[in-house]
Scaffold this active site. Structure first.
Site, PDB file in Angstrom:
ATOM      1  N   HIS A  14      51.824  38.975 118.376  1.00 27.00           N
ATOM      2  CA  HIS A  14      52.364  40.260 118.303  1.00 27.00           C
ATOM      3  C   HIS A  14      51.163  41.251 119.126  1.00 27.00           C
ATOM      4  O   HIS A  14      50.347  41.520 118.739  1.00 27.00           O
ATOM      5  CB  HIS A  14      52.506  40.712 116.831  1.00 27.00           C
ATOM      6  CG  HIS A  14      52.940  42.209 116.708  1.00 27.00           C
ATOM      7  ND1 HIS A  14      54.136  42.407 115.935  1.00 27.00           N
ATOM      8  CD2 HIS A  14      52.800  43.149 117.385  1.00 27.00           C
ATOM      9  CE1 HIS A  14      54.440  43.868 115.908  1.00 27.00           C
ATOM     10  NE2 HIS A  14      53.644  44.372 116.854  1.00 27.00           N
ATOM     11  N   HIS A  16      50.856  44.652 122.062  1.00 20.59           N
ATOM     12  CA  HIS A  16      51.617  45.829 123.056  1.00 20.59           C
ATOM     13  C   HIS A  16      50.714  45.663 124.204  1.00 20.59           C
ATOM     14  O   HIS A  16      49.504  46.180 124.106  1.00 20.59           O
ATOM     15  CB  HIS A  16      51.613  46.997 122.299  1.00 20.59           C
ATOM     16  CG  HIS A  16      52.352  47.097 121.000  1.00 20.59           C
ATOM     17  ND1 HIS A  16      53.582  47.362 120.937  1.00 20.59           N
ATOM     18  CD2 HIS A  16      51.916  46.747 119.538  1.00 20.59           C
ATOM     19  CE1 HIS A  16      54.352  47.348 119.700  1.00 20.59           C
ATOM     20  NE2 HIS A  16      53.369  46.684 119.063  1.00 20.59           N
ATOM     21  N   LEU A  17      51.099  45.297 125.162  1.00 30.77           N
ATOM     22  CA  LEU A  17      50.475  45.151 126.709  1.00 30.77           C
ATOM     23  C   LEU A  17      50.751  46.557 127.470  1.00 30.77           C
ATOM     24  O   LEU A  17      49.994  46.706 128.440  1.00 30.77           O
ATOM     25  CB  LEU A  17      50.806  44.121 127.257  1.00 30.77           C
ATOM     26  CG  LEU A  17      50.625  42.749 126.899  1.00 30.77           C
ATOM     27  CD1 LEU A  17      50.549  41.668 127.754  1.00 30.77           C
ATOM     28  CD2 LEU A  17      48.895  42.690 126.394  1.00 30.77           C
ATOM     29  N   ARG A  18      51.716  47.219 126.853  1.00 29.47           N
ATOM     30  CA  ARG A  18      52.091  48.510 128.036  1.00 29.47           C
ATOM     31  C   ARG A  18      52.494  48.363 129.338  1.00 29.47           C
ATOM     32  O   ARG A  18      52.788  47.152 129.603  1.00 29.47           O
ATOM     33  CB  ARG A  18      50.814  49.508 127.733  1.00 29.47           C
ATOM     34  CG  ARG A  18      50.300  49.830 126.278  1.00 29.47           C
ATOM     35  CD  ARG A  18      51.076  50.266 125.458  1.00 29.47           C
ATOM     36  NE  ARG A  18      50.660  50.791 124.132  1.00 29.47           N
ATOM     37  CZ  ARG A  18      51.222  50.896 123.047  1.00 29.47           C
ATOM     38  NH1 ARG A  18      52.532  50.619 122.736  1.00 29.47           N
ATOM     39  NH2 ARG A  18      50.864  51.408 121.947  1.00 29.47           N
ATOM     40  N   ASN A  42      58.519  47.612 123.221  1.00 29.85           N
ATOM     41  CA  ASN A  42      58.711  48.948 123.103  1.00 29.85           C
ATOM     42  C   ASN A  42      58.051  49.777 124.304  1.00 29.85           C
ATOM     43  O   ASN A  42      57.198  50.938 124.005  1.00 29.85           O
ATOM     44  CB  ASN A  42      58.026  49.584 121.661  1.00 29.85           C
ATOM     45  CG  ASN A  42      56.819  49.286 121.484  1.00 29.85           C
ATOM     46  OD1 ASN A  42      56.067  48.185 122.207  1.00 29.85           O
ATOM     47  ND2 ASN A  42      56.168  50.018 120.732  1.00 29.85           N
ATOM     48  N   LYS A 100      63.177  41.690 118.806  1.00 27.24           N
ATOM     49  CA  LYS A 100      62.546  42.621 118.032  1.00 27.24           C
ATOM     50  C   LYS A 100      63.293  43.727 117.503  1.00 27.24           C
ATOM     51  O   LYS A 100      63.936  44.471 118.289  1.00 27.24           O
ATOM     52  CB  LYS A 100      61.322  43.352 118.705  1.00 27.24           C
ATOM     53  CG  LYS A 100      60.341  44.166 117.991  1.00 27.24           C
ATOM     54  CD  LYS A 100      59.630  43.611 116.912  1.00 27.24           C
ATOM     55  CE  LYS A 100      58.810  44.452 116.014  1.00 27.24           C
ATOM     56  NZ  LYS A 100      57.716  45.047 116.729  1.00 27.24           N
ATOM     57  N   HIS A 137      60.114  44.988 112.392  1.00 24.93           N
ATOM     58  CA  HIS A 137      59.335  45.862 111.938  1.00 24.93           C
ATOM     59  C   HIS A 137      59.788  46.272 110.586  1.00 24.93           C
ATOM     60  O   HIS A 137      60.870  47.115 110.552  1.00 24.93           O
ATOM     61  CB  HIS A 137      59.144  47.135 112.893  1.00 24.93           C
ATOM     62  CG  HIS A 137      58.245  48.361 112.397  1.00 24.93           C
ATOM     63  ND1 HIS A 137      57.151  48.353 113.114  1.00 24.93           N
ATOM     64  CD2 HIS A 137      58.297  49.006 111.527  1.00 24.93           C
ATOM     65  CE1 HIS A 137      56.490  49.559 112.446  1.00 24.93           C
ATOM     66  NE2 HIS A 137      57.039  49.779 111.653  1.00 24.93           N
ATOM     67  N   HIS A 175      53.300  42.275 111.112  1.00 32.13           N
ATOM     68  CA  HIS A 175      52.093  43.158 110.583  1.00 32.13           C
ATOM     69  C   HIS A 175      52.264  43.494 109.193  1.00 32.13           C
ATOM     70  O   HIS A 175      52.373  44.544 108.982  1.00 32.13           O
ATOM     71  CB  HIS A 175      51.821  44.474 111.523  1.00 32.13           C
ATOM     72  CG  HIS A 175      53.331  45.054 112.023  1.00 32.13           C
ATOM     73  ND1 HIS A 175      54.230  45.438 111.223  1.00 32.13           N
ATOM     74  CD2 HIS A 175      53.256  45.480 113.182  1.00 32.13           C
ATOM     75  CE1 HIS A 175      55.115  46.076 111.934  1.00 32.13           C
ATOM     76  NE2 HIS A 175      54.799  46.077 113.189  1.00 32.13           N
ATOM     77  N   LEU A 220      50.927  51.840 112.396  1.00 30.47           N
ATOM     78  CA  LEU A 220      52.012  51.737 111.363  1.00 30.47           C
ATOM     79  C   LEU A 220      52.548  50.114 111.425  1.00 30.47           C
ATOM     80  O   LEU A 220      52.253  49.226 112.497  1.00 30.47           O
ATOM     81  CB  LEU A 220      53.227  52.475 112.079  1.00 30.47           C
ATOM     82  CG  LEU A 220      53.114  53.906 111.767  1.00 30.47           C
ATOM     83  CD1 LEU A 220      54.394  54.495 112.543  1.00 30.47           C
ATOM     84  CD2 LEU A 220      53.191  54.165 110.335  1.00 30.47           C
ATOM     85  N   ASP A 248      48.826  42.968 116.783  1.00 29.60           N
ATOM     86  CA  ASP A 248      49.513  44.208 116.936  1.00 29.60           C
ATOM     87  C   ASP A 248      48.462  45.197 117.659  1.00 29.60           C
ATOM     88  O   ASP A 248      48.503  46.399 117.310  1.00 29.60           O
ATOM     89  CB  ASP A 248      49.676  45.137 115.447  1.00 29.60           C
ATOM     90  CG  ASP A 248      50.790  46.116 115.671  1.00 29.60           C
ATOM     91  OD1 ASP A 248      51.574  46.422 116.713  1.00 29.60           O
ATOM     92  OD2 ASP A 248      50.682  46.916 114.690  1.00 29.60           O
ATOM     93  N   HIS A 252      46.362  53.381 122.842  1.00 27.95           N
ATOM     94  CA  HIS A 252      46.701  54.603 123.183  1.00 27.95           C
ATOM     95  C   HIS A 252      45.399  55.401 123.766  1.00 27.95           C
ATOM     96  O   HIS A 252      44.350  55.245 123.172  1.00 27.95           O
ATOM     97  CB  HIS A 252      47.167  55.306 122.066  1.00 27.95           C
ATOM     98  CG  HIS A 252      48.647  54.917 121.426  1.00 27.95           C
ATOM     99  ND1 HIS A 252      49.733  55.508 121.885  1.00 27.95           N
ATOM    100  CD2 HIS A 252      48.578  54.113 120.226  1.00 27.95           C
ATOM    101  CE1 HIS A 252      50.791  54.672 121.060  1.00 27.95           C
ATOM    102  NE2 HIS A 252      49.949  54.066 120.183  1.00 27.95           N
ATOM    103  N   ALA A 264      50.362  56.417 116.460  1.00 22.22           N
ATOM    104  CA  ALA A 264      49.910  55.241 115.663  1.00 22.22           C
ATOM    105  C   ALA A 264      49.692  54.005 116.716  1.00 22.22           C
ATOM    106  O   ALA A 264      50.493  53.711 117.499  1.00 22.22           O
ATOM    107  CB  ALA A 264      51.121  54.920 114.920  1.00 22.22           C
TER     108      ALA A 264
HETATM  109  C1  NCD Z   1      52.755  50.330 117.845  1.00 21.03           C
HETATM  110  C2  NCD Z   1      52.466  51.063 119.290  1.00 21.03           C
HETATM  111  O1  NCD Z   1      51.847  51.808 119.652  1.00 21.03           O
HETATM  112  O2  NCD Z   1      53.473  50.771 120.132  1.00 21.03           O
HETATM  113  N1  NCD Z   1      52.080  51.204 116.780  1.00 21.03           N
HETATM  114  C3  NCD Z   1      51.631  50.859 115.845  1.00 21.03           C
HETATM  115  O3  NCD Z   1      50.960  51.696 115.076  1.00 21.03           O
HETATM  116  N2  NCD Z   1      51.519  49.374 115.425  1.00 21.03           N
HETATM  117  C4  NCD Z   1      54.025  50.191 117.417  1.00 21.03           C
HETATM  118  C5  NCD Z   1      54.186  49.282 116.383  1.00 21.03           C
HETATM  119  O4  NCD Z   1      53.989  48.059 116.410  1.00 21.03           O
HETATM  120  O5  NCD Z   1      54.876  49.726 115.207  1.00 21.03           O
HETATM  121 ZN    ZN Z   2      53.643  46.228 116.995  1.00 21.51          ZN
END
Ligand code: NCD
Ligand code: ZN
Length: 344
Positions: A14, A16-18, A42, A100, A137, A175, A220, A248, A252, A264
């Site tokens: 899990h 997030h690579l953006r 996302n 997802k 989620h 998560h 989150l 996760d 940011h 988050a």
């Molecule tokens: C994640 C994100 O920033 O994309 N943020 C987080 O707090 N985990 C989204 C997610 O996995 O809920």
């Molecule tokens: Zn996530």
């Protein structure tokens, strides 16, 4: 005392690579440690089609410099309009590994998420039939439910009925943060597993208010009371095949976190293994780390274990205060702290 630990190359189930500059800044941190990663969809706009996932995968490979030892596993973001045929075709073509499910407005970039799971019947039946995992989620979005209770209420109101209605649907509850989620996953007579992040092993909700508001401890699902942290830790170190590593990691830029409405997400990719190891070491469970990091997830997804190894040695490592430059400055998890393990 064990001072050196060699494990099979791990996977991150899990992350997030953006995209764009941030992708180029962060992807290599994941690629240099992990053989594979389940890449969350996302983005803005979200990854909902085979074409979007194929193009995103190519951008990831460019960002990691063609690092041939790393395989991004793509996910399809479910919406109210998701097309079962497109999902099945993407899975058959090897583009989508999983779907997802974000309840609409549950978290960052989830505005296009699902408003009513009951309207997803065609998608869920298809996933169950083709053996494609549903990644969830797991928080209700009802604003009358206390934010610290939203995961436990989701387990009771949504997850339990889902497992009854789709008895063969492979589910990963992402998560997890509560005793209720850990118990459900451990005990359900269902093909279900859960990912666990480093922050939910190390922090309880006091971390959010430690001498002042702490935006870098905010993610989150939000971190919970100590009793929940301990339950999640017991699950991670239990040796149960149903629990595995999913960072996760969710970067940011510093200004988006340190703000009147901070985003988050916790960026933990650069020191993820070292951070997990702190928890396993404290709990005398170093011998269980390889299963959690390198075996359980692959088995659940039905994928081969990675070749190759990673060695960690007991040593002091200081986490930098900021990582990145030129507009991608991110404060990493445990910034400024000293970790007790280093990757050799
Ligand atoms: C994640 C994100 O920033 O994309 N943020 C987080 O707090 N985990 C989204 C997610 O996995 O809920
Ligand atoms: Zn996530």
């Amino acid at each position: 005392m064990t001072d050196r630990l060699t494990i099979r190359r791990p996977d991150d189930w899990h992350v997030h690579l953006r995209d764009g500059a941030m992708l180029n800044a962060v992807a290599r941190h994941t690629a240099r440690r992990f053989g594979r990663a389940i890449v969350m969809p996302n983005l803005t706009p979200p990854v909902t089609t085979i074409a979007a996932a194929t193009a995103y995968r190519a951008r990831i490979m460019t960002a990691v410099g063609g690092n041939s030892g790393f395989t991004p596993l793509m996910t399809c973001y479910l919406t109210d309009d998701s097309d079962p045929a497109e999902i099945a075709r993407g899975h058959a073509e090897g583009v989508f590994t999983a779907c997802k499910l974000y309840p609409a407005h549950a978290t960052t970039n989830s505005a296009h998420g699902v408003t009513d799971i009951d309207a997803l019947t065609g998608v869920l039946e298809t996933l169950q039939r083709i053996g494609m995992p549903l990644l969830i989620h797991g928080e209700v979005t009802d604003r009358s439910i206390d934010i610290f209770d939203r995961e436990a209420v989701f387990v009771e109101r949504t997850l339990a009925p889902l497992t009854r209605d789709y008895p063969a649907l492979k589910i990963v509850l992402e998560h997890i943060t509560t005793a209720e989620a850990a118990a459900f996953v451990a005990e359900a007579a269902h093909p279900i597993a859960a990912t666990i992040t480093p922050q939910h092993l190390l922090l309880n909700r006091n971390a959010l208010f430690d001498g002042g508001l702490r935006p870098h401890a905010y993610c989150l699902p939000v971190v919970k009371r100590e009793a929940h942290r301990l339950a999640v830790r017991r699950a991670a170190t239990s040796g149960s095949e149903r629990f595995f590593l999913g960072t996760d990691s969710a970067p940011h830029v510093v200004g988006a976190k340190e703000s009147g409405c901070g985003c988050a997400g916790i960026f933990n990719a650069p020191f993820a293994l070292e951070t997990y190891l702190r928890a396993f070491d404290e709990d005398d469970a170093l011998d269980r780390f390889e299963g959690f990091a390198s075996e359980h997830g692959a088995r659940f997804y039905g994928l081969p274990l990675n070749e190759g190894t990673v060695t960690l040695v007991r040593d002091a490592v200081v986490v930098p205060g900021v990582i990145g430059e030129g507009g991608t400055e991110v404060v990493p998890f445990l910034a400024g702290e000293t970790l007790g393990w280093r990757v050799e």
